[in-house]
Structures are given as C-alpha cells and as structure tokens.
Design a protein around this motif. Structure first.
Motif, PDB file in Angstrom:
ATOM      1  N   PHE A 189     -31.967  -9.288 -28.836  1.00  0.00           N
ATOM      2  CA  PHE A 189     -32.713  -9.715 -30.020  1.00  0.00           C
ATOM      3  C   PHE A 189     -32.296  -8.946 -31.270  1.00  0.00           C
ATOM      4  O   PHE A 189     -32.301  -9.487 -32.377  1.00  0.00           O
ATOM      5  N   VAL A 190     -31.922  -7.693 -31.091  1.00  0.00           N
ATOM      6  CA  VAL A 190     -31.461  -6.905 -32.236  1.00  0.00           C
ATOM      7  C   VAL A 190     -30.048  -7.325 -32.635  1.00  0.00           C
ATOM      8  O   VAL A 190     -29.764  -7.557 -33.813  1.00  0.00           O
ATOM      9  N   ASP A 191     -29.160  -7.440 -31.657  1.00  0.00           N
ATOM     10  CA  ASP A 191     -27.753  -7.726 -31.950  1.00  0.00           C
ATOM     11  C   ASP A 191     -27.536  -9.117 -32.537  1.00  0.00           C
ATOM     12  O   ASP A 191     -26.618  -9.315 -33.349  1.00  0.00           O
ATOM     13  N   GLU A 192     -28.348 -10.087 -32.112  1.00  0.00           N
ATOM     14  CA  GLU A 192     -28.116 -11.479 -32.505  1.00  0.00           C
ATOM     15  C   GLU A 192     -28.905 -11.903 -33.739  1.00  0.00           C
ATOM     16  O   GLU A 192     -28.747 -13.026 -34.225  1.00  0.00           O
ATOM     17  N   GLU A 193     -29.741 -11.031 -34.256  1.00  0.00           N
ATOM     18  CA  GLU A 193     -30.660 -11.415 -35.332  1.00  0.00           C
ATOM     19  C   GLU A 193     -29.943 -12.033 -36.527  1.00  0.00           C
ATOM     20  O   GLU A 193     -30.391 -13.034 -37.098  1.00  0.00           O
ATOM     21  N   ALA A 194     -28.806 -11.503 -36.887  1.00  0.00           N
ATOM     22  CA  ALA A 194     -28.129 -11.928 -38.125  1.00  0.00           C
ATOM     23  C   ALA A 194     -27.598 -13.346 -38.050  1.00  0.00           C
ATOM     24  O   ALA A 194     -27.434 -14.002 -39.097  1.00  0.00           O
ATOM     25  N   THR A 195     -27.314 -13.863 -36.834  1.00  0.00           N
ATOM     26  CA  THR A 195     -26.643 -15.170 -36.724  1.00  0.00           C
ATOM     27  C   THR A 195     -27.530 -16.272 -36.138  1.00  0.00           C
ATOM     28  O   THR A 195     -27.140 -17.437 -36.142  1.00  0.00           O
ATOM     29  N   LEU A 196     -28.699 -15.920 -35.640  1.00  0.00           N
ATOM     30  CA  LEU A 196     -29.511 -16.883 -34.897  1.00  0.00           C
ATOM     31  C   LEU A 196     -29.928 -18.097 -35.718  1.00  0.00           C
ATOM     32  O   LEU A 196     -30.068 -19.197 -35.185  1.00  0.00           O
ATOM     33  N   PHE A 197     -30.157 -17.914 -36.997  1.00  0.00           N
ATOM     34  CA  PHE A 197     -30.735 -18.995 -37.800  1.00  0.00           C
ATOM     35  C   PHE A 197     -29.688 -19.731 -38.637  1.00  0.00           C
ATOM     36  O   PHE A 197     -30.024 -20.458 -39.572  1.00  0.00           O
TER      37      PHE A 197
END
Length: 978
Positions: free
Chosen positions: A861-869
């Motif tokens: 959840f921390v690592d992927e936060e920047a690209t999820l949306f």
C-alpha cells in the motif's frame, strides 16, 4: 428494466425445436440471437453469437490439448503453459497487461487445463471488446515466454499444487494415477510442481514450453466462440483480423474412433480392491468399470439412462434402502474419468460408520441393482420419460453468464457439429434396448476397480488391525505427489467378500424397486396473459400483510417462461439464542431434507427444486420450478413442517429415526473444515468476529458434540413458536395464486405472536485499535487476511469501498502474486456486512511466513500509492458497467428483487442510487479514503492461519489479540439492523 409484450412463439405452440435461419443451429424457441459458424483458412473453427441485449461481450478459445499431452519427464507442462500465456506477447509485452485491460473495462478472465482441453475465456464491456479480442488472440500467435517469469510462474504452479494437498478428490486421484499403466494419459500428474517443473534450469524449461507450444498449439485443434451485442458481420471482421495468423501445424490427435495404444490397466489387474486412508474424516465405497466411450452412442444416451436408474433416490431405490438402514448419506452414478478413447463409469456411495461396518452388504446390493436393471429396468417408457424431460429442459432452459456459455461451447465444439451445439446434450433419439444392455453388460464384478476410503484403513496400513491375518494387512504405500496412504488388497483380505447373512441379503434384495412414473412432471406450460394487471408492474408490490407476515409479488414481465420462484425468510428468535440452538436448527433442516428426499428427488428430476437453509437468525426456504407443479412440491414440504409443529408423536418418531446419524454426519462435516484450504479456515473467522449472532467453527463443533436428543427435541418443539416471515413470489404466477402460496407459508408461524426478533449487529471497528486473530492449522502453508472497514454504513461509503477494491484488485494480484510470488492464492474482495462496507486482502503462501506476508501486504500500500489512481476514470467506468449489468435469467431477477426486499429497499432503486453516488466520486475523495484506510493505520483486523505460532509482536506492537470473539463484539460499538 426491459419490458416485452407477451406472446407465444409459433415454435412454442407447435412444440418444435427452433432453428436459426442463417446457419441451421438448433436453439430453443426463446433464443432470438443470431449465429454464424465458419472455419478460418487456418482451420480454426469459429462460432459467432450476436445478442443485441448483451451487456457484456465474451470470448473463449479451447485448445483440444491438455495434461494428457504432457511429456512423461515434465508433468504439468500444459498447465504451466496456460499460466505463462498471460505474461506478455510481442504486441502487448507488459506482463499482466491483458488482465489489467479487461478488468479495467468491467470484465473478468480465467483459464483451466484438463486432461484433453486447455480453455481460455474472458468477458468485457462491448466498447472495449475489439481491443480485448486482439490482446487475447496474441496469446496464440506471439507469446513471449519471458525468461524472468519462467522461474516465478513455476513457483505459482507449485503453490497451486500445495494449496490443494488436503483436497480429498485430488488425493484419491493421485492413487488412481499410480494404478493405471505408466504410459497412459491418466497416469500423468496434471497440475505440476517444483519437482516436475523445477528439475531443470529456467532457460531449458522455457525451451520445453516453446517446444510444447509450437507442437500442440495449432489452429486445427482450436475452437473459438465469440458472443457480443455487435452484429455477426462486425464480429466476423474482428475474428478474421486477429485470429487468422494462428499457425496450423496440421497436428493429428487421437480420436475416440481409434483405439488407445496403451491399455488403462495392465493385463489381469482387474478386478482390484484399493483401500485409502483419507485426510478428512470420510467413508466411501467406489465401484468403477472401464467401458467403451459412450460418446460414440451420444444420441442413445446409454450412460444417462443407466446413471439415472442406478443413482435414483426414489422409494425402493438403492440409495433409499441404504439411507433407511442408516448406511449411506449420498450416492451418485456416472462417468468417473474420461480420456480420448474411453471412460470409466462408476458408483460412489458415501458411507456412515455403520455403513462401513456393513460394506459387504452395500457392495452386494450395488450389483443386485445392476442385475435388476439388466433383467427388468430397460424399458421404452423410462427412456421416453427422460426424453420428454430433456426436451422440456431444452425448451425452457435459461442462459447464464455469456462467458461461461462461451467457455462451455468452445469445449464442446471440437466433437459436436455446430448445428447441434446447443441441442446435442438434450437430444434423445430412439430407444435402443441393445445399446443400453450392452453398456450394462460392461458393469461386471470381474472388471471392477473397487476403492474403499475410510479412516479405519489406517490400522491396516500400520499393521495394527486386530482382525485375523494382521501380518497380511500391512505393507501399504503413499502416493507420490499427495502422500495419500493406500494399499492394493489381497483377495483373501477383501472387505467385500466376507460371508453375509443370507436372510439379510435377501431382505435387502427384495426391498429393491425400480422407479415409478414421476408424479411431478409438469403437463401445462401456460403463460399468464398480458392483460393481467401484474404483468404491467415494474416492481414487486406487497400483496399480503398480516401481523408478522409480509408477502411480495411480481409477475415476471421479462421472460415468457412457465416458471415460478418462491423465496421466504423466517426470523426465529429461538435460533439466535445460542450456538446450540443454531446447531439444532441445522440438524432439523437436514432431517427434513432426508425425510423428504424421495419426494424432492423426483421433483428435482422434473425441474423443481427447494432448499431449507438455516441462518444465524432463522431459516430460509426457497422453491423454484415449473408453475404447473411447484405448488405440489411446496404443499408437501410445508405440510411436513406443519405436521411436525403440531404432532409431538411425529416429531419423536422423526427424531428417533434421523437424529443419531444426522448429528454425527454434520459433526463430521464440521470437523473436516479443519482440513480445508488454509485461507478458507482464516476466512471463516471473519464473520464470527464482526457479526452477531454468529459463532466460530469451534463453538459450532462443541455445540454439535453436546447436542443430545432431549435438547434437540426441546428446540424443535418451540422453533416456530415465535417469529416473523417475509415472502417473495416471482415468475409466471398471478397475484391470486401468489397470495395462496404466501398464506400457506404463513401457517408455519403463529401470526398473532409478539415476536421479538433480535437485531443483527455488526461491530464498528473503523475507529478502534487494530486487532489480530490467530488460528493454528495442519498445513505448511500460511494465510493472512487483512480487513478494512468503511468509516460508516452509508450508501456513498459502500460505493466508494467498491470502487477502491476495483482500483486495487489488479495491482494487488500483479505485485503480490506475479511479481513477488507470495503464492497462488492472492486476491482482494469486497466484504460488506449488512450495510457496513468492508474489503479484504487474502494471501495464502507455501514459502513465506505469515509475518512476512503481512509485512508485504502493508508495504504494498505504501509502495503503490503514487500510481494506483492513474486509471481512475477508467476504473470508475468499469465499476459503473458492473453495477448496471442486469440479471441474465429469471432466477437472477428473482434474487435481485429478493435482495432488495431483505435490504429494506422498498423502492427497488438501490442500483440507480449506487450509480448516482458513483458518478459524484472524485479522485481526490478516493485518495483521502486510501490514506485513512491503508496508510495512516494498520488493518482494522488481521486474521492469520499458520502451522507455527507467531513470535511475540511479530506483526508489530500496534495489533492487539482477539481472544474471545463474543467478548470482542460486545465491547465494540455496533450498527444494528432489523
């Protein structure tokens, strides 16, 4: 909602089969779709289905190649290839791009590998179908087999194998695999493992993959089915554009008309008796016979005829006698295994412990039944009854999901002419006594493989049996891949050749009866006229309201089908009082099922069904089937319940007859949950931790153990004393008839009682500390489930949580499953309880500790936060498509309306309200939710299942342990629901 004018098609009036005008494909009278079948130049067979009403498009490609083609030194290669095709092609090189595109446009995808087939399928929104189809086609023209993913995906295959090590059917099949001739297709280990795929370097395994692909993935052994709202001409253009480039190597596969070069068993192996010690507590007698493939006699349906009579459950049947003796809980007859040139037909009997003690009688009675069929059972009227029922099912059959239909049709298209693709399995030609007797003659004792599965076998295998000849009983072995203990039994030690009491055997034999004519077969298929007021209703209306009873009705205004569904929920305060009362209700429901089995089985054969399902607050009762005969079934079932409510003598008689073995059987099933998939055991802890009234597996098991006949009789006597009832009647039924059905249901309870039904309560953990619950399991795999609860129980919050799961599902799979290879079982899921939204992340891993899995989930959840949306609008549209998708058939419409009633959605507009809410959600709001749910705190609840106890604080100091579920729920604030 769609509304159609009612009329009777000419085909219905004449009772003939409809034929598609342009291709002669036989369909039922209600199928108004357009079809076209053709073969591309590369010999790929293609079936196109144009359905203007389809809300999703679907495609399936079936390769007539499976694990049977695995090289003997590389078991699981066909299955491994299936995995690898999803990981990048020349045109679309990004691994997982296909999955991301399909799911991002409201679709789904999957694949499976069997002995003779590898089947790939997907569905998606129609606007994205052409692009999806092009991506899909590249699997079969230009896969990359990226070397860096060969080692990773090999581990995924191994994880899939280990995740099912305790599955009974796989463990028994592993024994069977070792019994057949080594060169036979059935001797191969289909799944594959680190052992079978990992004994060479990844680059050489990649070479083996490419060799297999180039040899077998040929267009001439492929079939494609495409279904969409697009026109046939549009679909044909799409297919020709994308699938013409599939290579045709001209490979020739063995067909059913040719004999297999390798016999199934070595000469003189049969008859044989095998004893297997199960992982789960179960007892089974299986008697199977190698036979000539019945597909060569498809229209005579000999195995359908024989299986129907051997597996019949009516009065005087084999199963009825065994059940009444308390020896069996289930029986089935039909094909056990199939390969290209043959199959095995068999009878499975699930035994009680008492039945195991009389297994020699059970064995004898099976063959007595076969002999009875040979001498008296092959009659033209029986064939005609099956033929008439089959025709009725075809005429009034209902379609399900397009993607499932496409997958099934692609599988069938290899061996079924396109014109018969829908009709072949229903088509009974003329009665042929010689053909049926010919197959019955193949069911001989001296050609039988007899398998006994029972925990008592453990003593034999360890040499600890107290019976005479102990020294002869030892010497068992374990199957190679699943470690299943088994032995081939010497004839002098057979359980089935003991001397039996002649009088008892004769009495059992004389009790046998062949089935009589089925009294539930519908005779009339009248459709209610359009002038009926209810035919114009847009939504259900209340037609019956009396104290504690509320009844709803809607005449089906969508389909011209002569079917009706009745759904009822009884909320009974007695059930909710304790785990013991809940268990008593489960025993009561199973006793009713067994007592009514002979009636309900005939009804099921005639297209009628019913269920009596206990809930934590009462009982759900459902009926479905032809309008002409559904009343007869409901009258019998409800009449039995009412008689039990009124008559103490009848209750006691039923308790004496059924209670002992039903309690024991349900306790056995409950205990076997400990041997289920690891993640399933962890998942079973979620609801008891959050919802009341609800109990843990351990609490239910203890309640079964402590249940006595006096306790049960007391609960049974007062079960319906107080309660409330809601009923929904839907389908081809008038308001007047519906009110009669509701009134019949209302007689189950005292409508004048002052029922105080306890409210359902969901613990509000959204603002609480983070908690963890641990379960120790008998498996080397570990499972972790993290639960995230919405901040409130509003519709807007529920929709946002659904969108959040949609956004996260593909990245979670890609990162934790494909990239990090935590395990084969990795997914996210919506988990609402009543109106309280929730989401789960589920991982089962064979090679990572539970602590490691938990940390990797948190890190994701921390690592992927920047690209999820990045694809927010796309994902939002995909969810909108899923929410707005209409039910596919009559029973799905009934379920949709019924769910609205249960959720107090009296306006039946929850879908529209959800869509309106979804339209207003912004990416900024979702990012805020994301930080609150996944970044700023630990999961609300974490559920762990593992063999090893975790070290103190292994999951961090922030997680507090849940020791007592009931106490935990009581201490939390909660949401209350009627």
């Amino acid at each position: 909602m769609r509304h159609y004018i009612r009329f009777l098609p000419l085909a219905f009036i004449l009772n003939i089969v409809a034929v598609s005008a342009n291709t002669d494909i036989i369909t039922n009278p209600y199928d108004e779709r357009t079809f076209e079948f053709f073969t591309l130049e590369n010999q790929l067979k293609v079936l196109l289905i144009s359905d203007p009403d389809a809300e999703k498009s679907a495609a399936a490609l079936d390769v007539f190649v499976g694990s049977g083609e695995d090289p003997v030194e590389r078991f699981g290669l066909a299955h491994f290839l299936e995995h690898m095709l999803f990981l990048g092609t020349e045109k679309y090189p990004t691994p997982g791009e296909f999955q991301d595109f399909v799911e991002g446009h409201g679709g789904s995808h999957n694949a499976y590998t069997s002995l003779m087939h590898t089947n790939y399928f997907f569905d998606v929104g129609p606007d994205s179908f052409e692009q999806s189809l092009d991506r899909f086609a590249s699997f079969f023209t230009s896969p990359l087999f990226l070397e860096q993913y060969v080692g990773r995906e090999r581990q995924a295959v191994h994880s899939e194998y280990t995740s099912k090590l305790n599955q009974g059917s796989r463990r028994e099949k592993d024994v069977f695999r070792e019994l057949v001739n080594p060169g036979h297709a059935l001797a191969k280990f289909a799944t594959g493992s680190e052992e079978t795929l990992g004994n060479i370097e990844p680059e050489k395994l990649r070479e083996a993959l490419i060799d297999f692909y180039q040899r077998y993935y040929s267009a001439n052994v492929m079939t494609l089915v495409v279904t969409s709202s697009h026109s046939v001409s549009e679909l044909k253009a799409m297919v020709e554009s994308s699938f013409t480039d599939i290579k045709n190597t001209g490979i020739q596969l063995l067909t059913k008309e040719k004999e297999d070069r390798i016999a199934l068993f070595s000469e003189d192996f049969l008859p044989a008796e095998i004893h297997i010690n199960p992982k789960k507590m179960r007892r089974k007698l299986s008697i199977a016979f190698p036979i000539v493939s019945a597909d060569l006699k498809l229209n005579e349906k000999p195995l359908h005829y024989i299986g129907n009579l051997l597996g019949h459950e009516g009065q005087g049947s084999l199963f009825s006698i065994l059940k009444n003796k308390g020896w069996a809980t289930a029986l089935s007859a039909g094909t056990h295994y199939q390969w290209r040139s043959g199959e095995m037909f068999g009878i499975n009997v699930l035994l009680t412990d008492k039945g195991y003690q009389h297994i020699d009688y059970v064995y004898a009675l099976v063959f007595e039944t076969i002999d009875r069929l040979k001498s008296k059972g092959v009659e033209s009227w029986r064939f005609q009854e099956l033929k008439d029922l089959s025709k009725t099912f075809f005429d009034y059959g209902e379609r399900g999901e397009a993607v499932r239909e496409a997958s099934r049709l692609a599988h069938q298209l290899h061996e079924t002419p396109a014109k018969d693709i829908f009709w072949a399995s229903y088509d009974f030609k003329e009665f042929d006594e010689k053909v049926i007797l010919g197959y019955l003659d193949q069911l001989q004792k001296d050609k039988a493989l007899v398998t006994v599965v029972a925990p008592e076998v453990e003593k034999e295998l360890s040499g600890n049996s107290n019976s005479e000849g102990d020294q002869n009983l030892a010497g068992g072995t374990k199957s190679h891949f699943y470690g299943t203990p088994y032995r081939i039994v010497k004839r002098e030690n057979s359980l089935l050749r003991h001397s039996v009491d002649e009088d008892t055997a004769n009495a059992l034999s004389q009790s046998l009866e062949l089935p009589k004519k089925n009294p539930f077969i519908a005779q009339k298929f009248k459709i209610i006229e359009a002038s009926d007021v209810q035919a114009k209703q847009v939504k259900p209306e209340i037609v019956y309201e009396n104290n504690n009873v509320k009844g709803w009705h809607l005449n089906d205004n969508i389909y011209d089908l002569p079917k009706t569904s009745i759904s009822a929920r009884l909320k009974l305060p007695t059930v909710a009082e304790s785990a013991e009362n809940f268990v008593a209700t489960k025993i009561y429901a199973r006793m009713l099922k067994d007592a009514l089995n002979e009636t309900s089985y005939n009804a099921a054969l005639a297209g009628l069904s019913y269920s009596i399902a206990p809930t934590s607050r009462g009982i759900d009762i459902d009926f479905y089937g032809y309008s002409d005969s559904i009343g007869a079934l409901s009258k019998r079932v409800l009449g039995m319940i009412r008689r039990l409510n009124r008559s103490k003598r009848l209750r006691q008689q039923m308790v004496d007859e059924f209670f002992p073995y039903v309690r024991k059987e349900l306790l056995r099933v409950q205990r076997n949950r400990k041997h289920g998939r690891v993640y399933s055991q962890a998942l079973a802890d979620v609801a008891p931790t959050l919802y009341s009234p609800y109990w843990t597996s351990e609490e239910i098991e203890i309640a079964f153990e402590n249940m006595t006949q006096p306790k049960f009789s007391k609960v049974m006597a007062q079960l319906f004393d107080k309660g409330t009832l809601e009923v929904f009647v839907f389908g081809n039924i008038s308001k007047r008839q519906a009110k009669k059905q509701i009134a019949l249901m209302a007689k189950l309870i005292d409508v004048k009682n002052d029922a105080e039904v306890p409210k359902g309560r969901v613990a509000n953990v959204s603002q609480a500390d983070s908690y963890i619950q641990y379960r120790q399991v008998d498996s080397n795999d570990s499972a972790v489930i993290t639960y995230y609860q919405g901040l409130e129980d509003s519709l807007d919050t529920r929709v946002r949580m659904s969108l959040m799961e949609k956004i996260l599902s593909t990245p979670i799979y890609r990162s934790l499953r494909t990239e990090q290879q935590l395990g084969y079982i990795v997914f996210s899921a919506n988990y609402p309880m009543k109106d309280v939204p929730g989401m789960l992340v589920i991982v089962q891993s064979p090679n990572h500790s539970a602590e490691d899995v938990y940390k990797k989930i948190r890190k994701f959840f921390v690592d992927e936060e920047a690209t999820l949306f990045a694809n927010f609008e796309r994902d939002k549209r995909a969810l909108m498509l899923e929410i707005s998708e209409l039910p596919k058939n009559q029973i799905e419409w009934s379920d949709a309306y019924w769910n609205s009633i249960l959720e107090d959605d009296d306006d039946f507009d929850r879908i529209q309200r959800a869509l309106n809410s979804l339209k207003g959600i912004t990416v900024e709001a979702m990012i805020t939710d994301y930080k609150q749910l996944f970044i700023n705190r630990s999961p609300n609840l974490t559920f762990v299942a593992s063999k090893q106890s975790p070290k103190p604080n292994a999951f961090g100091d922030a997680l507090k342990p849940v020791i007592d579920n009931q106490k935990f729920k009581a201490e939390m604030p909660g949401y209350l629901y009627p």
